[in-house]
Design an enzyme around this catalytic site. Sequence first.
Site, mmCIF file in Angstrom:
data_model
loop_
_atom_site.group_PDB
_atom_site.id
_atom_site.type_symbol
_atom_site.label_atom_id
_atom_site.label_comp_id
_atom_site.label_asym_id
_atom_site.label_seq_id
_atom_site.Cartn_x
_atom_site.Cartn_y
_atom_site.Cartn_z
ATOM 1 N N HIS A 9 27.370 69.883 -20.059
ATOM 2 C CA HIS A 9 27.042 71.283 -19.777
ATOM 3 C C HIS A 9 28.321 72.137 -19.696
ATOM 4 O O HIS A 9 28.442 73.154 -20.389
ATOM 5 C CB HIS A 9 26.263 71.343 -18.461
ATOM 6 C CG HIS A 9 25.809 72.710 -18.080
ATOM 7 N ND1 HIS A 9 24.541 73.184 -18.334
ATOM 8 C CD2 HIS A 9 26.452 73.734 -17.454
ATOM 9 C CE1 HIS A 9 24.425 74.422 -17.883
ATOM 10 N NE2 HIS A 9 25.579 74.779 -17.343
ATOM 11 N N GLU A 10 29.256 71.699 -18.875
ATOM 12 C CA GLU A 10 30.479 72.494 -18.694
ATOM 13 C C GLU A 10 31.332 72.489 -19.961
ATOM 14 O O GLU A 10 32.076 73.440 -20.216
ATOM 15 C CB GLU A 10 31.276 71.995 -17.488
ATOM 16 C CG GLU A 10 30.509 71.998 -16.154
ATOM 17 C CD GLU A 10 29.856 73.335 -15.808
ATOM 18 O OE1 GLU A 10 30.321 74.379 -16.304
ATOM 19 O OE2 GLU A 10 28.862 73.332 -15.049
ATOM 20 N N HIS A 17 30.335 75.511 -21.864
ATOM 21 C CA HIS A 17 30.988 76.728 -21.347
ATOM 22 C C HIS A 17 32.464 76.767 -21.769
ATOM 23 O O HIS A 17 32.979 77.800 -22.203
ATOM 24 C CB HIS A 17 30.917 76.756 -19.816
ATOM 25 C CG HIS A 17 29.559 77.097 -19.269
ATOM 26 N ND1 HIS A 17 28.880 78.237 -19.619
ATOM 27 C CD2 HIS A 17 28.770 76.458 -18.361
ATOM 28 C CE1 HIS A 17 27.714 78.288 -18.959
ATOM 29 N NE2 HIS A 17 27.616 77.209 -18.201
ATOM 30 N N GLU A 56 25.332 80.487 -21.118
ATOM 31 C CA GLU A 56 24.389 79.416 -20.777
ATOM 32 C C GLU A 56 23.743 78.844 -22.042
ATOM 33 O O GLU A 56 23.409 77.656 -22.085
ATOM 34 C CB GLU A 56 23.330 79.956 -19.804
ATOM 35 C CG GLU A 56 22.546 78.894 -19.080
ATOM 36 C CD GLU A 56 23.333 78.132 -18.007
ATOM 37 O OE1 GLU A 56 24.503 78.495 -17.726
ATOM 38 O OE2 GLU A 56 22.776 77.159 -17.468
#
Lengths: 501, 501
Positions: A265-266, A269, A295
Site C-alpha cells: 500500500h505505502e 503512495h 489512494e
Amino acid sequence: MGAPQAFGELKTRLGQVTDLRRVLRLLSWDLQVILPPAGAATRAEQQATIDRTAHELFTSPETGRLLEELRTYEDSLDPDSDDASLIRVSREDYEKAVLVPVELRSEMVRAATEGYQAWREAKPANDFDSFRPYLEHHMELRQRYVDCFPPGDEPYDVLLDDYERGMKAAEVRAVFDRLKEELIPLASEASEAYGADEGLLSRSFPKDAQVALCAEVLRLFGHRENAWRIDPTLHPFASGGGIDDIRITTRYEPVGLESLFATMHEYGHGLYEHQVAPELERTPLGSGVSLGLHESQSRMWENLVGRSRGFWRFFYPRLQAHFPEQLGDFDEETWYRTVNRVQPSLIRIAADEVTYNMHVILRFELEQDLLAGNVPLTELPTEWNQRMHDYLGVEVPDDARGVLQDMHWSMGTIGYFPTYSLGNVMSVQIWEKVKDEISDLDDQIERGEFVQLREWLGENIHRHGRKFRPQDTLERAVGSTIDPEPYLKYLREKHGAAALA
Amino acid sequence: MGAPQAFGELKTRLGQVTDLRRVLRLLSWDLQVILPPAGAATRAEQQATIDRTAHELFTSPETGRLLEELRTYEDSLDPDSDDASLIRVSREDYEKAVLVPVELRSEMVRAATEGYQAWREAKPANDFDSFRPYLEHHMELRQRYVDCFPPGDEPYDVLLDDYERGMKAAEVRAVFDRLKEELIPLASEASEAYGADEGLLSRSFPKDAQVALCAEVLRLFGHRENAWRIDPTLHPFASGGGIDDIRITTRYEPVGLESLFATMHEYGHGLYEHQVAPELERTPLGSGVSLGLHESQSRMWENLVGRSRGFWRFFYPRLQAHFPEQLGDFDEETWYRTVNRVQPSLIRIAADEVTYNMHVILRFELEQDLLAGNVPLTELPTEWNQRMHDYLGVEVPDDARGVLQDMHWSMGTIGYFPTYSLGNVMSVQIWEKVKDEISDLDDQIERGEFVQLREWLGENIHRHGRKFRPQDTLERAVGSTIDPEPYLKYLREKHGAAALA
C-alpha cells in the site's frame, strides 16, 4: 518589473515555501519513527515555527502582488506548460490560504493536537463522553472555517476541497449511493461464498522474516537506487523529503502479515511521489494531486496487484520460502482466498476490499449529518452503531471498536474519509486503461515484472504532480472522470458467488 | 513599548531562531544517518532555506531595535540571571552576525560544500594539488571575513572567537608551547615504556556484540529515559533537537573497538547538551558554550573515565562477557595497557592521549602561518611532513595520511582544531575539582556508579549553557581559567616511565 523577473521571484519564493513544507514532512516522519518520546514538547514548538514561517512566506502580500503581475504572462503561455500551471495552481492555493485568518488557523492546529491527545486516552478507556467536547470544538471551528469561503453548493464542499480539489459532495454522494446499492448485497453474498477460513493470518510470522519479505517486495515492485527507505512505525504511512527521498513505514506484528500489505500500500503512495517530474521538484506542483488519486495508487498496488491471482502465482512460492513452517502445508489457492476473504467486520483498516467501502460511506454520511446539525454529537455513537448494523450486519460492542476507532476526527479532519473510497473507484478505472494499453499486463505480473506498469503510471499520472486538478488528471489518463461502474464490475467478477464457485 | 513587552518579543523571536537552528541540526543528523543518498541535492536546498530563514530573522533590524531598547532593563537585572544573560549573549551574537555581509556568508557556505566535495575526491587520490585551489579560496574568504571585524590583536583571534568566544591566539599559544615542551619528550619516553603490544585491537569483534556493548555503556553512564538515541554513521558525532532529544552516533568497524571509545566520547558531548537547564531550552543559551568546553566533556568520559584503571576494574569482566573469544585469555592489565598505549602515529583521530595534542598543535601552527602568509600553500604538505618528523618522529608517506587526512580545512574551518587540545587541558582541571568535591570518586567509578559525577557536571557546568563565556564558565566551576599544568601532571603520572615500570 518584467514578467521573467517576476516569475523568477515567484519561483524563488515558492521554492522556499516548498522547502519549509518538505522539512515539516520530514519532522513529522522523524516524530513518528525516530524521536525519543521525551523530546516531543520541544519538537512541537519547532514544527509550529516551521509551519508558521512557511505560511507567512506564502500568504504575504508580496506573493499576491507577483501572482497579480503575472496574469498577462500566464495568459501568453500554453496552459498545460509547467510555468502556466505553477502560476495557476499557486494562485488557487494563495486565494484559498489568505481567506483563513491566522488566528483561526492557529486555533485549528492547536485543537488538532489537543483533540488527538484526548482521543488517545478516550479510545482505550472506551470513553466517548470525555472526547465529545473536543469533537464539538472541532465542529465549531469547521463551521467558522467554512464561513471564510464564498458559499458553495453545500458546506461540506469547502472541507472536501482541501483534500480533493474541485470535487463536490453531491458527486461523491452519487458515486457512494451507487456503491452502497451494489455492495451491501455483494458483501453478504461473498462472505458466504468464500467458505472456511484456514486461519493462516492468525499464525505467528517471525519479525526478521517479515522485514526481509517487505524489503524483497519493494525491490520487486522497483524504484531508483538509493532513494527509498522503509522503517517500522505504529501506523504505516508514506512520507519523504523529495522525489529521491521516499520514506515509507510499515508495522511488524507478531501475528499475521499486515506488514506485507501495508508495504505494498505505502509503496503505491511512495511511487506516486517518486515519479513526479523532476522539473516540478521544489515547487508546489511537486507532489501527488489529491488524497483520492494518491489512494488510487496505494490501493492499486495493495489490491489490484497485491491481491491478484497473477501476483500470487509468481510470489507465493517466494512467500513460502520465507515462512516454510507457517505456509508449507498450504497451496496457492488457499492463500489467495485467505488474503481476499470478504467478511463484514468492525474495524475499517482491517476490512476487505468489498466491505471497506461501507466503513467509508458510513463516515461520509455521518460527517455531513454532523456538519448540518442533523445528528447531535450525543447521538453519534448510537447512529454509528445503527448504520454498522444496517450496512454490514455487524453489532458494535463498544465505542473503542466503533466511533472512536479512527484518529481522523480527533484532529478535526472532516472531508478526508471519502477520498479512501474515491481512490478505490479510480484505481480500477486506471487499471482498466493500463490493461488496454499493456495487453499482456497479467502475464507480466505473473512473471514478477512491473517496469511497464510503473512507467505507464509515471507517464500518464505521476509526472504531472499537481499541475492539473484531480479529475482532470484522471480524465487525461483514462478518458473520463470518476465512474463507479468499472470498480463494481471488478468487485463482482472477483468476489461474486459465481467467481468463487 | 515597555521593557516586559520588548523582552517578550525578543524571546519569541529568539525562540523561533532557535527552533530553526535546531531543525537545521536535525536535518544534518538526518543527512548523515538516514537520508537516501539520491536525495542529497534537494536536501541541500532545504537546508540552505532553513539556514537563510534563521539568519534573516536573527539579523533583521527589529532584533537590533529590541536589543537596543532593552539596555536599561538589562542593567536593572542581576547579570547572572537568565534574562540578563539572554540579552547580553544575544547582543554579542547579533553584533557579530550583522558585521558579515550576506553575500560573503553565502559564499563561505557554498565554498564549504565545494571544498568538501573536492577533498572527498582528492584524499583517496592522494592529490593535494587538485585540492589546493579550494583551500586558497577558503583562505581568501577568511581574510575577507577577518576584515569584517574590528582589528584584534591578531587576525587569528577573529576566527578562534567563533569557536571559543573571548579566547585569544596568544593564550592558546602559551598553553600549547608548554604542552609541546613536555609532551615531545614524554611521548618518546612512554612509547618505549608500554612494552609489547598484544594486538588485541587488531582482532575482529562481531558487530551485534559491539552494538549491545555500546548500548550498555550508555545505560551505565546514565541519562533520562526516552531521551537518547545511538545510531551508526561513518563519522561519529553528537547532535539532537533539544535537551530531551539527544542523538549520538558511533562507527562499528569489524576490527577493533573504536565504536566503544567513540560512544563514550559522544556520550560526553550528549550529556552536556542533555543537562543544560530546561529554562534555557528554545533560547540561544540552550546549548554548550564552546567547542573547547564541549571537548573537555567528551574527552573526560572517553579518557579520564573510559581509559582509567577504576573503570576497567569494574567493566573489563563485562567486556569479556561480550567477547569471550577475543578477550577470554587476557587479563585486565593487558587490556588497560592496550587501550592506553602511547605510540606516535600518522592519524590524529587514532592517536593516543599524549601524542594527540601534537597533531593539534601542528595544525594550529600551520593555520597561523597560512593566515599570515608565512607558508605558501604549495609548501603546505612539505611543512606538514617536516613538523610530523620534528614533533613525533614520524615520516609521512603520502598526503592522504598527511595534510589531507582531516575534513576541517576542506570546509574552510580555520580556528577549530585548537579547541580539541584546549578541551583536553580543561578536562583535567575539571576532573581535579570533581575529585576534590567527591572524595570517593575513584571508588564510585570502580563500582560503576556515575550519578554523582553526572550531577556535579550538570550543576557546575552544563546547566549554564551559553550564559557565561567559556573561560568564565570554567572559572566558576574550578576557580581558575585555563592552565596546562594539571593536564601535564596527569599525563606524566599516567604515562611516564615510572608509572609504567
